[in-house]
Structures are given as structure tokens and as C-alpha cells.
Design an enzyme around this catalytic site. Structure first.
Site, PDB file in Angstrom:
ATOM      1  N   LYS A  12       0.966  -1.254  -0.386  1.00 48.24           N
ATOM      2  CA  LYS A  12       0.009  -0.013   0.132  1.00 48.24           C
ATOM      3  C   LYS A  12       1.164   1.064   0.370  1.00 48.24           C
ATOM      4  O   LYS A  12       1.625   1.163   1.152  1.00 48.24           O
ATOM      5  CB  LYS A  12      -0.808   0.455   0.878  1.00 48.24           C
ATOM      6  CG  LYS A  12      -2.363   0.537   1.130  1.00 48.24           C
ATOM      7  CD  LYS A  12      -3.285   0.151   0.619  1.00 48.24           C
ATOM      8  CE  LYS A  12      -4.559   0.974   0.467  1.00 48.24           C
ATOM      9  NZ  LYS A  12      -5.161   0.273  -0.465  1.00 48.24           N
ATOM     10  N   THR A  57      -4.003  -5.325   1.186  1.00 48.31           N
ATOM     11  CA  THR A  57      -2.791  -4.205   0.608  1.00 48.31           C
ATOM     12  C   THR A  57      -3.806  -3.268   2.160  1.00 48.31           C
ATOM     13  O   THR A  57      -3.461  -1.991   2.656  1.00 48.31           O
ATOM     14  CB  THR A  57      -2.775  -3.330  -0.336  1.00 48.31           C
ATOM     15  OG1 THR A  57      -4.138  -2.991  -0.736  1.00 48.31           O
ATOM     16  CG2 THR A  57      -2.080  -4.255  -1.253  1.00 48.31           C
ATOM     17  N   ASP A  58      -4.932  -2.584   2.146  1.00 51.44           N
ATOM     18  CA  ASP A  58      -5.781  -2.394   2.867  1.00 51.44           C
ATOM     19  C   ASP A  58      -5.343  -2.699   4.235  1.00 51.44           C
ATOM     20  O   ASP A  58      -5.459  -1.866   5.473  1.00 51.44           O
ATOM     21  CB  ASP A  58      -7.508  -3.039   2.903  1.00 51.44           C
ATOM     22  CG  ASP A  58      -8.247  -1.608   3.659  1.00 51.44           C
ATOM     23  OD1 ASP A  58      -8.283  -0.792   3.142  1.00 51.44           O
ATOM     24  OD2 ASP A  58      -9.029  -2.191   4.896  1.00 51.44           O
ATOM     25  N   PHE A 162      33.363  27.122 -11.951  1.00 51.82           N
ATOM     26  CA  PHE A 162      33.704  26.555 -13.070  1.00 51.82           C
ATOM     27  C   PHE A 162      34.900  26.544 -14.132  1.00 51.82           C
ATOM     28  O   PHE A 162      34.058  27.687 -14.605  1.00 51.82           O
ATOM     29  CB  PHE A 162      32.194  25.505 -13.579  1.00 51.82           C
ATOM     30  CG  PHE A 162      32.252  24.852 -14.326  1.00 51.82           C
ATOM     31  CD1 PHE A 162      32.388  23.373 -13.431  1.00 51.82           C
ATOM     32  CD2 PHE A 162      31.799  24.296 -15.709  1.00 51.82           C
ATOM     33  CE1 PHE A 162      32.676  22.384 -14.392  1.00 51.82           C
ATOM     34  CE2 PHE A 162      31.440  23.252 -16.205  1.00 51.82           C
ATOM     35  CZ  PHE A 162      32.630  21.622 -15.311  1.00 51.82           C
ATOM     36  N   ARG A 179      30.756  32.362  -9.444  1.00 53.53           N
ATOM     37  CA  ARG A 179      29.477  32.520  -9.592  1.00 53.53           C
ATOM     38  C   ARG A 179      28.563  31.710  -8.797  1.00 53.53           C
ATOM     39  O   ARG A 179      28.982  31.321  -7.490  1.00 53.53           O
ATOM     40  CB  ARG A 179      29.340  30.870 -10.788  1.00 53.53           C
ATOM     41  CG  ARG A 179      29.825  29.534 -10.297  1.00 53.53           C
ATOM     42  CD  ARG A 179      29.550  28.031 -10.637  1.00 53.53           C
ATOM     43  NE  ARG A 179      29.570  27.173 -10.247  1.00 53.53           N
ATOM     44  CZ  ARG A 179      29.367  25.902 -10.860  1.00 53.53           C
ATOM     45  NH1 ARG A 179      29.049  25.889 -11.925  1.00 53.53           N
ATOM     46  NH2 ARG A 179      30.222  25.225 -10.217  1.00 53.53           N
ATOM     47  N   GLN A 222      30.506  18.468  -8.033  1.00 57.30           N
ATOM     48  CA  GLN A 222      31.061  16.902  -7.949  1.00 57.30           C
ATOM     49  C   GLN A 222      32.274  16.835  -6.682  1.00 57.30           C
ATOM     50  O   GLN A 222      31.873  16.303  -5.858  1.00 57.30           O
ATOM     51  CB  GLN A 222      31.984  17.021  -9.010  1.00 57.30           C
ATOM     52  CG  GLN A 222      31.038  16.243 -10.182  1.00 57.30           C
ATOM     53  CD  GLN A 222      30.431  17.624 -11.259  1.00 57.30           C
ATOM     54  OE1 GLN A 222      31.343  18.685 -10.336  1.00 57.30           O
ATOM     55  NE2 GLN A 222      30.657  16.523 -12.129  1.00 57.30           N
ATOM     56  N   ASN A 248      22.374  20.501 -10.528  1.00 62.20           N
ATOM     57  CA  ASN A 248      22.598  22.073 -10.280  1.00 62.20           C
ATOM     58  C   ASN A 248      21.475  23.334 -10.960  1.00 62.20           C
ATOM     59  O   ASN A 248      21.284  23.144 -11.813  1.00 62.20           O
ATOM     60  CB  ASN A 248      23.866  22.498 -11.778  1.00 62.20           C
ATOM     61  CG  ASN A 248      24.169  23.167 -11.662  1.00 62.20           C
ATOM     62  OD1 ASN A 248      24.075  24.087 -10.736  1.00 62.20           O
ATOM     63  ND2 ASN A 248      26.209  22.510 -11.734  1.00 62.20           N
ATOM     64  N   HIS A 250      20.652  26.214 -11.796  1.00 66.56           N
ATOM     65  CA  HIS A 250      21.834  27.159 -12.770  1.00 66.56           C
ATOM     66  C   HIS A 250      21.138  28.757 -12.600  1.00 66.56           C
ATOM     67  O   HIS A 250      19.899  28.789 -12.267  1.00 66.56           O
ATOM     68  CB  HIS A 250      21.495  26.401 -14.362  1.00 66.56           C
ATOM     69  CG  HIS A 250      22.479  25.855 -14.663  1.00 66.56           C
ATOM     70  ND1 HIS A 250      23.955  25.095 -14.466  1.00 66.56           N
ATOM     71  CD2 HIS A 250      21.759  24.507 -15.113  1.00 66.56           C
ATOM     72  CE1 HIS A 250      23.865  24.231 -14.836  1.00 66.56           C
ATOM     73  NE2 HIS A 250      23.079  23.158 -15.176  1.00 66.56           N
TER      74      HIS A 250
END
Length: 301
Positions: A12, A57-58, A162, A179, A222, A248, A250
Site C-alpha cells: 500500500k 493492501t488495505d 567552474f 558564480r 562534484q 545544478n 543554474h
């Protein structure tokens, strides 16, 4: 060629459970989404429609709600262990159970400078997660626990570079030594024991992730992810590994020159897609077997 039934499980999904503790005038709230999945001797249900061994599932749903009271819901990890262990120990056809939980945080309303005892607003930060797998019964029973979080949106306006990346004839991106770096962190960490202060450990790991993101001068996302994971493993020796996934988000400097307006790294366009997706696993070289709790853990490599 013979056609056979492969691996299967059922359960469930996304039971929304809210547990309010009313033991004192200051109430406490825990708001979760719980998904259960059982595997075992269920071949007959698939092959001939025989439901004799199938726990509905109930019923799984009803158990999850009742356990929020019977066993308590102070920590999603311990609640998940109780729930998974119940299915494996007490439902004979079940060989293994997997429980996935998301917890949604609430923050107390402040009235006249004081926190209100029984009113909250939803906190718009991360979603706490856990996955628990239990296999087998008796002395041979194995329990695996994964804690985690998702949607931890974090940004810093400087301290990120970067540059020095590979270029080919299709490369248009310009190197930068300053950045905006932003992401939405999904993380999962695998415990080697269940003897854990779940609440304190979660708070500590979250703070480590945030602190490393803020303080590491990043030459690449990274590198930042590795430092985040490394710091967690150094602080908590009972964690075997941590997996991190970070899109990322941006932020591109917006061109205001058509309006004769100078843009000195102050106005950006926040682009939601496409985005770079950085994922990494940081582990010990002698980490024990991961177990099924890692299987299909959302958003992680």
C-alpha cells in the site's frame, strides 16, 4: 522457451498518517507518508489468481495507522522497523518487508512572542525520508535502515567556480571563477546498526551537509558533494555510506545592456531546465553489504 514469474512484491503506497501527541498541554505533531511492500510466497496470486496467501493492501494500511498509536511515531526509522518486523514475524507467507517513509515538517506558530502549544504552519524546507527492509525471522533476521532527505534547496551567492573543463567544437560555456551555486539535495545514508539516536543523528547530518555546502570553496559541484559526504562519514562511524544527488540549479547573469543598465553580478535568470545532475556515493572501502533497503531508493544512484 519457458515463461516464469520473476521477482515481485506488493503493498500500500503513500498512506498519509498524522500522529498528534496530546500527553501534555504542549502537543507534538508527526506528519508522514508511509508505503509498504511485501515479498514472499505470492506466486499463486499471479499465476492462478489464488489470494490465500495475500495479506490485503488495505490490511497493511490499517496496520500502519494502528502502529502510529501502538508503537508510536517519534522517529520514522524506529516506526518503520516495528512495522516491517511485524509483517515478517507475524504474516507467515511474508519473507521480507520494505517500508518507505517521508516526513513533512511543521513549525510552531508564534503568538505574542511565544510558541503556541497546538498550532503549526507547514515548514517549507526538506522532506525527511527513511527506508527499512527486514528479511527472515528469528536469530537470522536481518534489518537494514536507510535515513535521508530530499528537496533541501540551498544556494550560495559566491564561493563557487567552474573552470578548466574539457572543451570541444560544441562547447559554448565560458569558464567562471565566481558564480551562484544552487541545488536541491537528495541524500540517503545507510546505517550499520539500529542502535542509533535517530533524531539527533538526522539533525546532525543535515547540519553537516549545510555547513559543508556553505564553507567549502567549490571548484565543482562534484567536489562539494564529496566533501559533504566525507564529513558525514567522519562524524558518524556507524554510517556505511552516503549517496547524494544534486541538480545544478543554474543561475545565469541576465543581460541588461539593452536598457543601458549595468549588471554587476546582481540580477540573474533562474533556469529550471535543462540542468546538470550530479550524483555520487561516498563510502568506506570495507563497508558491509548494502542489503535491500537501497533498492530503488528514490532519486539516488
Amino acid at each position: 522457451m519457458t515463461i516464469v514469474l520473476g521477482s515481485n512484491r506488493y503493498g500500500k503506497a503513500e498512506n498519509r498518517i498524522v500522529r498528534i501527541y496530546r500527553d501534555t498541554p504542549r502537543h507534538e505533531i508527526h506528519d508522514v507518508s508511509v508505503s509498504t511492500a511485501l515479498h514472499g510466497d505470492f506466486a499463486a496470486a499471479h499465476l492462478v489468481g489464488d489470494q490465500l496467501h495475500v495479506l490485503p493492501t488495505d490490511t497493511q494500511k490499517q496496520t500502519a495507522y494502528s502502529f502510529a498509536k501502538e508503537k508510536g511515531l517519534l522517529s520514522i526509522e524506529s516506526y518503520g522497523i516495528d512495522l516491517a518486523t511485524h509483517f515478517v514475524d507475524h504474516i507467515e507467507p511474508v519473507a521480507g518487508a520494505r517500508i518507505e517513509i517521508e516526513e513533512f515538517a511543521w513549525e510552531r506558530v508564534v503568538v505574542d512572542g511565544a510558541e503556541h502549544n497546538h498550532t503549526w504552519v507547514r515548514r517549507g524546507q526538506e522532506v525527511r525520508t527513511a527506508a527499512i527492509s527486514v528479511e527472515g525471522t528469528g536469530p537470522a533476521q536481518q534489518v537494514w535502515v536507510v535515513g535521508g532527505l530530499k528537496d533541501l534547496v540551498i544556494l550560495k551567492s559566491t564561493g563557487s567556480e567552474f573552470a578548466g573543463f574539457m572543451q570541444d567544437p560544441y562547447t559554448l560555456l565560458q569558464p567562471t571563477n565566481d558564480r551562484v551555486m544552487a541545488t536541491s539535495v537528495t541524500a540517503g545514508w545507510r546505517f550499520m546498526t539500529t542502535d542509533v539516536d535517530w533524531e539527533a543523528t538526522y539533525a546532525g547530518i543535515k547540519q553537516i551537509l549545510i555547513t559543508q555546502f556553505a564553507t567549502v570553496h567549490s571548484l565543482a559541484l562534484q567536489q562539494t558533494l564529496y566533501r559533504m559526504g566525507e564529513a558525514v562519514l567522519e562524524a558518524y562511524p556507524f554510517i556505511a555510506e552516503i549517496r547524494l544527488s544534486a541538480p545544478n540549479k543554474h543561475h545565469f547573469l541576465y543581460d541588461l545592456s539593452p536598457f543601458n543598465v549595468a549588471n554587476n553580478d546582481e540580477v540573474y535568470h533562474a533556469a529550471d531546465r535543462p540542468y546538470g545532475l550530479i550524483q555520487a556515493t561516498i563510502t568506506h572501502d570495507d563497508a558491509p553489504d548494502a542489503g535491500p533497503a537501497w533498492d530503488s531508493y528514490t532519486g539516488l544512484v
